[in-house]
Design a protein around this motif. Structure first.
Motif, PDB file in Angstrom:
ATOM      1  N   PHE A   1      38.486  25.249  73.018  1.00  0.00           N
ATOM      2  CA  PHE A   1      38.295  24.244  71.964  1.00  0.00           C
ATOM      3  C   PHE A   1      36.811  23.912  71.828  1.00  0.00           C
ATOM      4  CE2 PHE A   1      38.002  19.876  70.409  1.00  0.00           C
ATOM      5  CZ  PHE A   1      38.827  19.918  69.299  1.00  0.00           C
TER       6      PHE A   1
ATOM      7  N   SER B   1      38.222  16.932  74.078  1.00  0.00           N
ATOM      8  CA  SER B   1      39.208  17.988  74.282  1.00  0.00           C
ATOM      9  C   SER B   1      40.015  17.753  75.556  1.00  0.00           C
ATOM     10  CB  SER B   1      38.512  19.354  74.339  1.00  0.00           C
ATOM     11  OG  SER B   1      39.473  20.373  74.484  1.00  0.00           O
TER      12      SER B   1
ATOM     13  N   GLU C   1      44.281  22.759  64.676  1.00  0.00           N
ATOM     14  CA  GLU C   1      43.625  22.858  65.981  1.00  0.00           C
ATOM     15  C   GLU C   1      44.543  22.420  67.115  1.00  0.00           C
ATOM     16  OE1 GLU C   1      39.734  21.018  65.843  1.00  0.00           O
ATOM     17  OE2 GLU C   1      39.040  22.458  64.323  1.00  0.00           O
ATOM     18  N   GLU C   2      45.297  21.363  66.938  1.00  0.00           N
ATOM     19  CA  GLU C   2      46.160  20.888  68.024  1.00  0.00           C
ATOM     20  C   GLU C   2      47.346  21.824  68.264  1.00  0.00           C
ATOM     21  OE1 GLU C   2      45.409  18.532  70.256  1.00  0.00           O
ATOM     22  OE2 GLU C   2      43.521  18.484  69.150  1.00  0.00           O
TER      23      GLU C   2
ATOM     24  N   HIS D   1      43.781  13.195  67.090  1.00  0.00           N
ATOM     25  CA  HIS D   1      42.760  14.051  66.488  1.00  0.00           C
ATOM     26  C   HIS D   1      42.542  13.658  65.021  1.00  0.00           C
ATOM     27  CE1 HIS D   1      41.058  18.411  66.550  1.00  0.00           C
ATOM     28  NE2 HIS D   1      40.408  17.685  65.656  1.00  0.00           N
TER      29      HIS D   1
ATOM     30  N   SER E   1      40.849  23.545  76.776  1.00  0.00           N
ATOM     31  CA  SER E   1      39.707  22.669  76.489  1.00  0.00           C
ATOM     32  C   SER E   1      38.413  23.460  76.375  1.00  0.00           C
ATOM     33  CB  SER E   1      39.591  21.599  77.571  1.00  0.00           C
ATOM     34  OG  SER E   1      40.699  20.730  77.508  1.00  0.00           O
TER      35      SER E   1
END
Length: 192
Positions: A134, A155, A113-114, A175, A131
């Motif tokens: 996300f 986020s 995800e990052e 995270h 953001s």
């Protein structure tokens, strides 16, 4: 749509639900490679967004994780359980897997995800778009105002941290620590 998703999730076994989490992360990783390769104009772009800086990773990433975990813990104490209920999905994912598996799963999620949302999308399209996207992928929170606000807030905090450091390893650290700690807490609560 929410009821349809909830019904589909209810029909899945816990194992199938966990496999879907891994499948989703695999898709995000493939998207990272393809979109990142196109936007950076090279397939190996990770050295542009990563730097092993233990001080930033531990103090900034760890510090943000600590703040988020404390706020989430306070919300769990102060708010009624139904305001924080994601339909039991997180409990189903974490209650039966080992702490080592929670560690591995949290690491995979944080990396996938990052890299996509901070390393590729935010780098090229900005904090607000990254953001927003996300938050949208966490679709099951859209009808839960507290959970959705929390995801959006986290986020943005991760995004600001990335803007400040330019180092996706710092946001991966934050995270990971958030997901691992919360996963362990969910497991512990489900066992009691």
């Amino acid at each position: 749509m929410k009821n349809r998703q909830a019904e589909l999730v209810r029909k899945l076994s816990d194992r199938e639900l966990l496999l879907n989490v891994y499948l989703t992360q695999g898709i995000l990783l493939i998207l990272t490679g393809v979109i990142g390769g196109l936007l950076y104009r090279e397939w190996w772009f990770f050295d542009e967004i990563t730097e092993i800086n233990w001080t930033e990773m531990l103090f900034l990433g760890g510090g943000l994780a600590l703040v988020v975990i404390l706020v989430d813990s306070l919300l769990m104490i102060w708010l009624p359980e139904e305001m924080l209920d994601d339909g039991g999905i997180n409990e189903r994912i974490f209650k039966e897997i080992s702490v080592l598996h929670i560690f591995f799963l949290s690491l995979i999620i944080a990396i996938c995800e990052e890299l996509l949302f901070r390393g590729v999308i935010q780098t090229h399209f900005g904090l607000f778009i990254a953001s927003g996207l996300f938050a949208v992928i966490h679709i099951r929170y859209l009808t839960k105002p507290v959970l959705f606000t929390s995801v959006v807030g986290i986020s943005f905090m991760l995004g600001v941290l990335y803007e400040w450091t330019g180092n996706v390893l710092v946001t991966i650290t934050a995270h990971f620590l958030i997901d691992f700690t919360m996963g362990c807490l969910i497991k512990r609560k489900a066992r009691n």
